[in-house]
Structure formats: C-alpha cells, structure tokens
Enzyme design. Structure first.
Site, PDB file in Angstrom:
ATOM      1  N   MET A 107     -31.210   6.658  -3.143  1.00  0.00           N
ATOM      2  CA  MET A 107     -31.811   5.418  -2.815  1.00  0.00           C
ATOM      3  C   MET A 107     -32.264   5.630  -1.228  1.00  0.00           C
ATOM      4  O   MET A 107     -33.284   5.115  -0.950  1.00  0.00           O
ATOM      5  CB  MET A 107     -30.847   4.325  -2.787  1.00  0.00           C
ATOM      6  CG  MET A 107     -31.379   2.913  -2.446  1.00  0.00           C
ATOM      7  SD  MET A 107     -32.448   2.354  -3.773  1.00  0.00           S
ATOM      8  CE  MET A 107     -31.565   1.465  -4.917  1.00  0.00           C
TER       9      MET A 107
ATOM     10  N   LYS B 295       9.212  -1.024   9.147  1.00  0.00           N
ATOM     11  CA  LYS B 295      10.244  -0.313   8.403  1.00  0.00           C
ATOM     12  C   LYS B 295      11.794  -0.860   8.427  1.00  0.00           C
ATOM     13  O   LYS B 295      12.486  -0.829   7.505  1.00  0.00           O
ATOM     14  CB  LYS B 295      10.351   1.286   8.849  1.00  0.00           C
ATOM     15  CG  LYS B 295      10.811   2.071   8.033  1.00  0.00           C
ATOM     16  CD  LYS B 295      10.671   3.414   8.420  1.00  0.00           C
ATOM     17  CE  LYS B 295      11.218   4.502   7.456  1.00  0.00           C
ATOM     18  NZ  LYS B 295      10.965   5.819   7.971  1.00  0.00           N
TER      19      LYS B 295
ATOM     20  N   GLU C  48      -5.632   6.914  -0.191  1.00  0.00           N
ATOM     21  CA  GLU C  48      -5.383   5.514  -0.062  1.00  0.00           C
ATOM     22  C   GLU C  48      -6.706   4.705  -0.521  1.00  0.00           C
ATOM     23  O   GLU C  48      -6.509   3.611  -1.056  1.00  0.00           O
ATOM     24  CB  GLU C  48      -5.021   4.959   1.457  1.00  0.00           C
ATOM     25  CG  GLU C  48      -3.486   5.479   1.509  1.00  0.00           C
ATOM     26  CD  GLU C  48      -3.305   6.744   2.244  1.00  0.00           C
ATOM     27  OE1 GLU C  48      -4.516   7.395   2.359  1.00  0.00           O
ATOM     28  OE2 GLU C  48      -2.223   7.198   2.787  1.00  0.00           O
TER      29      GLU C  48
ATOM     30  N   PHE D 153       4.623   7.045  16.583  1.00  0.00           N
ATOM     31  CA  PHE D 153       3.949   7.806  15.630  1.00  0.00           C
ATOM     32  C   PHE D 153       3.433   7.031  14.458  1.00  0.00           C
ATOM     33  O   PHE D 153       4.167   6.345  13.954  1.00  0.00           O
ATOM     34  CB  PHE D 153       5.048   8.876  14.791  1.00  0.00           C
ATOM     35  CG  PHE D 153       4.263   9.931  13.748  1.00  0.00           C
ATOM     36  CD1 PHE D 153       3.330  10.700  14.207  1.00  0.00           C
ATOM     37  CD2 PHE D 153       4.899   9.915  12.617  1.00  0.00           C
ATOM     38  CE1 PHE D 153       2.690  11.415  13.128  1.00  0.00           C
ATOM     39  CE2 PHE D 153       4.472  10.601  11.485  1.00  0.00           C
ATOM     40  CZ  PHE D 153       3.471  11.591  11.712  1.00  0.00           C
ATOM     41  N   GLN D 154       2.336   7.373  13.887  1.00  0.00           N
ATOM     42  CA  GLN D 154       1.280   6.608  12.781  1.00  0.00           C
ATOM     43  C   GLN D 154       1.537   5.055  13.116  1.00  0.00           C
ATOM     44  O   GLN D 154       1.572   4.374  11.954  1.00  0.00           O
ATOM     45  CB  GLN D 154       2.223   7.096  11.269  1.00  0.00           C
ATOM     46  CG  GLN D 154       1.832   8.386  11.141  1.00  0.00           C
ATOM     47  CD  GLN D 154       2.082   9.050   9.835  1.00  0.00           C
ATOM     48  OE1 GLN D 154       2.839   8.303   8.914  1.00  0.00           O
ATOM     49  NE2 GLN D 154       1.330   9.729   9.140  1.00  0.00           N
TER      50      GLN D 154
END
Lengths: 557, 85
Positions: free
Chosen positions: A466, A165, A53, A115-116
């Site tokens: 760096m 959802k 993502e 869930f999630q």
C-alpha cells in the site's frame, strides 16, 4: 469457600474472571505477574501462551470480535505491559471490549525506577477507555468487576487493570461487590418524531452503516429497517457484514477504496442515515464535499461522535437496538431505488485480468464463494485488507476481523488465533500480506502449540504494497524502503512450525490451492505470489472528494 | 475563543492527568486551572481553556471520562456546535 476464609489477591483475580464467564485468557508471564500465573495454574480457566504480548492481546481482540464477548489478556510489568500498548490503542479505535491485566512492581517500590517498572497507568491514559492501578487489596475485586462493566457497556473499549505484586499476594475475603450499573443513554420522543420527519421528507436517502451496528447487536434491527424502508445502503470497513451482499440497494463499502457505486450514491443522496459510524477520514474523503447535498440523521451510542465532524440535522445518542425499530417506516423512494440499481449495474467490478498471473481480487472472490457458511476472515493491514473488503462478503460483522481505526499491521494472524479459540466450529482464515505477516510471525508457534486449524492465505508481492502504491501515485515513483524482496521462504518458514503449505503463482493454480488450504485437516499456509504492479482500485486520492475516484487507468470518474 | 469549564471529578490520583490529556489532545490550551478537594470523594476543577474549536468537541469528550461526574461549560461561553476541524 468457608465464610471468613482468606485467599490471595491473585486467586481473587482468577475467581472474578470465572465469575464473568471467561474461559480463555491470552497472555505471557513474567516477574511481576507471577502470583496471578500461580493462581491460574490448575484453575478451570484456560490460558493460551503467545510468544509476544502483542500476539496475546491481538488474540484476545480476535476472540472478542469473533464472539462479541470480552477478551482478556495478561502481561507482566515493564516491557510486557508496554508491548500491550498497540493492542489497547487498536481496541480503543475499533471499540472492542477487552480487559488487560498487567502485573506491576510492589507498591513500596513504585516510583523508584525498580526493575521492569513503568508507569503503566500513565501510559494507558491515551489508549484505553479507562484504566486502574489497584493499590488497596479491598479495591481489587470491585475494580475488576468495574473493568468488565466498563469494557462491555455503552461504546465498548479496552480497560487496563494494573496490579502491583504485593496486592497479588495480599489476603482478602472474597465477596461479590454490589456495583452501580452505568446509566444507559436515553432519547426523547421528540428526537424520534424529528428523525421520522427527515426520513419521510427524503427523496434520496441512504444508510451509512458502521461498526457500531455489530457492537450494539443491532444487525437484525438494521436489516429490518432496510427491508421496511427499502433504503439503499453502504457500509464502512467495520460495518461489513451488517448488511448481506444480496440485500437490494446494498452497494458495499464506501470511502477511499469503496465501490464507485457506493461513493456516487452517497454523494447524490439527500439524506444520510448514519448508523454507528463516525465520519472517519478514510470514509469521507474531503469532508466539506462529503454528501454535501444531504441532510444527516446520526445514530450512535457515543454522544461525542455526534456533531464531531459533521453537524447532524437530527442526532440521537442511544442504543441502536431501541432507536432503529422506533424510526422504521415505509418510504416512497422508488425512483431513487431505480437510480441506485442502475449505478450498481454501471459500476460492476471487472474481474477479467488477462495473463497467467494470479489476480488477487478474483482469488478472494473465489475464496468467498468456497468458504463454508459462518466462516471468519481475519485480515492484516494493507492492499490485501482492502481487497478482502472489496471482493469478499460476510453474513455478519463478527465474521470479518480487520484493524480498521488504528490500521495495525500484525493484527491478522493472532486475531485469527483468538477467533478460532472463541469459535472452534468455524473455519477461520487469516488473510495476510508479506509485510504484515512478519510483524507477528512468532504466533505460528501458538498455532502449533494448540494445534489450531487456522488457515493462512499469504498474499505476497514482495513489497510493502500500500505504501508502494502511494509512492507510485503520489510520490513520483520514489520507492523509499518498500522493497521486501528479501522475504524468507514462507512455506519453509511455516514448515519449521509443523504447518504445511504450498506456493502458487499462476491463476490456473488458484482453485487447487484454495481447496488444499480449506480441506487440510489442520493449519495450512497458502503462499500466493502476485505481481507487485497490481494496485488497489478504485481510489479516492488524498484531499479529493469521494466522487473524484481514480481507477486503474489513473483517470478520474 | 475562551471557555470556562467546571468539572466535578472523582478523587483519583490520576484524574487531573486524564482531564489535561484530553484537553491537549482535542486541541485546547489551558490558561487557568483551580482544583478544590471536597470531603465527599469528589473534587471540583475550574478550568479556563482556549481554542478555535467549538467547546462541545471538548466537553463531550470530557463527559465520557469515567472519572468525570459532571462537565459544565459556563453558559455565556457556549459557542456554535460545530467544530472547525
């Protein structure tokens, strides 16, 4: 659609995107966003599947930054959404318009640790310009319209829309909402009079141009202002491209790794004209010593930036496109212009690096000379990023993509993908380092999937360069966890994604290497092995004033 | 310094979180808070905050929040413009 016909919320999401001219979405599907992906399937909107993502959202940012349009990304709930957090923060700090749509568990189970499930609205508060969770199907379309308006208006930024959802599958009648347009800031005539008086009185004025110039579409207004006033100028990392390199009195980037001429001129100035910039600590060095002899004229659309770090003598919160023409006037500053020109001559860069090894600054300068007009360079973060800023040049800000505010390693490759999607006609080169490249290396698959001719210039010193440089200079050479000598074989790695490449490690190979990369029909990886002892110079040490720069001999100028 | 602020905000579930987050992040401490929900879809939040920083550093950031309709600092408490940063 017939009057009264109902569609799913998910279908409405796609329709709103189409209504906003969105032609490509970057994303990654998952459970809680499946209805939206179902609506996407077979629609006219293209979707570029990333392999993480973060890669999707950085591609959306690259798309936005290279084109000026709003980038859109999709992710599912839970880990999909949390993987966006870094990109939202990146977009917030660099003021990039983005709309992120995330799936969420159904409203009936929100708050049950489903869930999630993660409280993405809560998580978004500190890393977005604004965010919504839609809990009423009737609010879905107005919310999405508002998201696009907020993302692109005023000082742009990321907006998150979290859609449970059950809202995605609920039915609604599609209606275009009537939205109140957000008010534009306005300024008083007295501000303009005061600004012009400051300009008129100044003997040594200088422009300090930031990313706001490009975001405001005010490049031509700034260039006209410079032309008429004859004022010297410097730019921030994000301001690069606002002023062309051949502009008289333009001294390049200022700040920690800015040019000596730019920093000295700013320190010597008696009026700092700050245009779409915000006195970032990487720009100012020790704030109390920054342009301490100068009065300040600060122009920015975001009123919260005015007087935040430096009190302005005149501050105008307004659209740069309107303000700049109103204060444009000729100035009598010839002695100062001569002084600045002399500074420029005295502090010219030295590209002479004896020996066989590749000197990255010289190579990048050569790349800038070779690039076709209107090419895009997308950087990662670290030494190579500063070398690009110092040694390359850009005709407009949209041609230089760099994670400035957040400084996110892993930005460069996916942002280059997004840039290539938004400007397919442009040559797009991702300049990366061996540390940054590995942070989103999975996006090589996205290049392969879409057969995108993205060029990758990978500058490899087998170090986290760096950080190593700072350890060398400021931590008594205690090299804690900055050795990357176990890097993979990058050319073989690219080859596994059907991307051809080659390695060069001698200065005499630079010309042929760059040509092969630029002339390759498709994507190409040019792996450039450089000496790890090469550091970024000059440098303003931490806590020092900008005129106390260190150069390669570690002496202060 | 102690500052008294009166905010008019949209009635959204997360609005108080937004306001409090900005107050904390910008270097201010809440010493008192009172919220009244109105019938016109807005709420009034009376917040007293404490900080060494100038109040404009906070009020400008709160004003930027989309759900903040108005941010008033009670006049007697307005300090110098420049923040001690």
């Amino acid at each position: 659609m017939e009057q009264g016909q109902k569609i799913r919320g998910a279908d409405a999401v796609i329709k709103v995107l189409i209504a906003h001219g969105v032609n490509t979405i970057f994303g990654y599907p998952g459970g809680a966003i499946m209805p939206i992906y179902d609506a996407l399937h077979g629609s006219s909107v293209e979707h570029l599947l990333s392999r993480h993502e973060q890669g999707a959202a950085f591609a959306a940012l690259g798309y936005a930054r290279a084109s000026g349009r709003t980038g859109v990304c999709f992710a599912t709930s839970g880990p999909g959404a949390t993987n966006l957090v870094t990109t939202l923060a990146d977009a917030l700090l660099d003021s990039v318009p983005m709309v992120a749509v995330t799936g969420q568990v159904s409203t009936s189970v929100i708050g049950t640790d489903a869930f999630q499930e993660i409280d993405m609205l809560g998580m978004s508060l500190s890393c977005t310009k604004h965010s919504f969770m839609v809990t009423d199907i009737n609010e879905l379309i107005p919310t999405l319209y508002q998201a696009f308006e907020i993302a692109a208006s005023g000082r742009p930024g990321p907006v998150l829309v979290d859609i449970p959802k059950d809202i995605q599958v609920a039915l609604l009648e599609y209606k275009t909402p009537l939205l109140a347009v957000l008010p534009e800031p306005w300024h008083d005539e007295s501000d303009i009079v005061a600004a012009k008086a400051l300009l008129h009185a100044a003997k040594k004025p200088i422009i300090y141009a930031g990313g706001g110039v490009g975001m405001a579409n005010a490049v031509s207004q700034l260039r006209e202002f410079i032309k008429v006033t004859g004022m010297p100028s410097v730019a921030t990392l994000k301001g690069l491209g606002s002023i062309t390199i051949d502009t008289p009195g333009y001294l390049g980037m200022l700040g920690m790794h800015g040019s000596k001429a730019a920093n000295i001129a700013v320190q010597e100035s008696d009026l700092l004209v700050v245009v779409g910039a915000r006195f970032d600590d990487r720009v100012t060095g020790r704030l109390a010593s920054f342009a301490s002899k100068a009065k300040v004229l600060h122009l920015d659309i975001d009123a919260a930036e005015l007087d935040k770090l430096r009190l302005a003598d005149v501050a105008i919160a307004s659209d740069l496109r309107q303000v700049l023409p109103e204060i444009t006037q000729s100035l009598d500053i010839n002695p100062w212009r001569d002084e600045v020109q002399q500074l420029q001559v005295t502090h010219q860069r030295d590209y002479d690096c004896p020996g066989e090894l590749i000197y990255a600054p010289a190579m990048l300068k050569r790349l800038a000379q070779k690039l076709p007009k209107d090419s895009v360079v997308s950087c990662d973060v670290g030494q190579h990023q500063m070398w690009v800023a110092q040694h390359m040049w850009f005709d407009r800000p949209e041609n230089h993509l760099s994670s400035g505010g957040l400084g996110t390693m892993g930005f460069g490759l996916p942002a280059a993908i997004g840039a290539k999607v938004s400007r397919p006609e442009a040559m797009v080169v991702a300049v990366s380092g061996d540390g940054s490249f590995m942070m989103n290396v999975q996006e090589l698959t996205t290049i392969k999937r879409r057969q995108l001719p993205v060029k990758i210039l990978l500058i490899d010193n087998q170090k986290l360069g760096m950080v190593k440089q700072w350890q060398q200079l400021f931590f008594e050479e205690r090299y804690s966890e900055t050795d990357l000598s176990d890097n993979p074989d990058f050319v073989r790695l690219a080859s596994a994604f059907d991307i051809p490449g080659r390695t060069i490690d001698k200065a005499c190979e630079v010309e042929a290497g760059l040509d092969e990369m630029l002339n390759a029909k498709g994507a190409f990886l040019l792996h450039v092995a450089i000496d790890y002892t090469h550091n970024v110079w000059p440098l303003v040490p931490p806590g020092a004033a900008n005129h106390d720069m260190m150069d390669e001999t570690e002496t202060q100028i | 310094m102690i500052y008294d602020m009166m905010l008019t905000v949209h009635q959204r579930a997360e609005v108080l979180e937004r306001v409090l987050r900005v107050i904390r992040h910008r270097g201010f401490k809440v010493t008192s808070i009172n919220m009244q929900v109105h019938e016109n879809e807005t709420s009034m939040v009376d917040i007293v905050v404490e900080s060494e920083r100038a109040i404009t550093l906070l009020s400008n950031q709160l004003t930027k929040l989309i759900d903040v309709v108005e941010c008033q600092v009670l006049p007697s408490q307005i300090e110098n413009k420049l923040a001690s940063v």
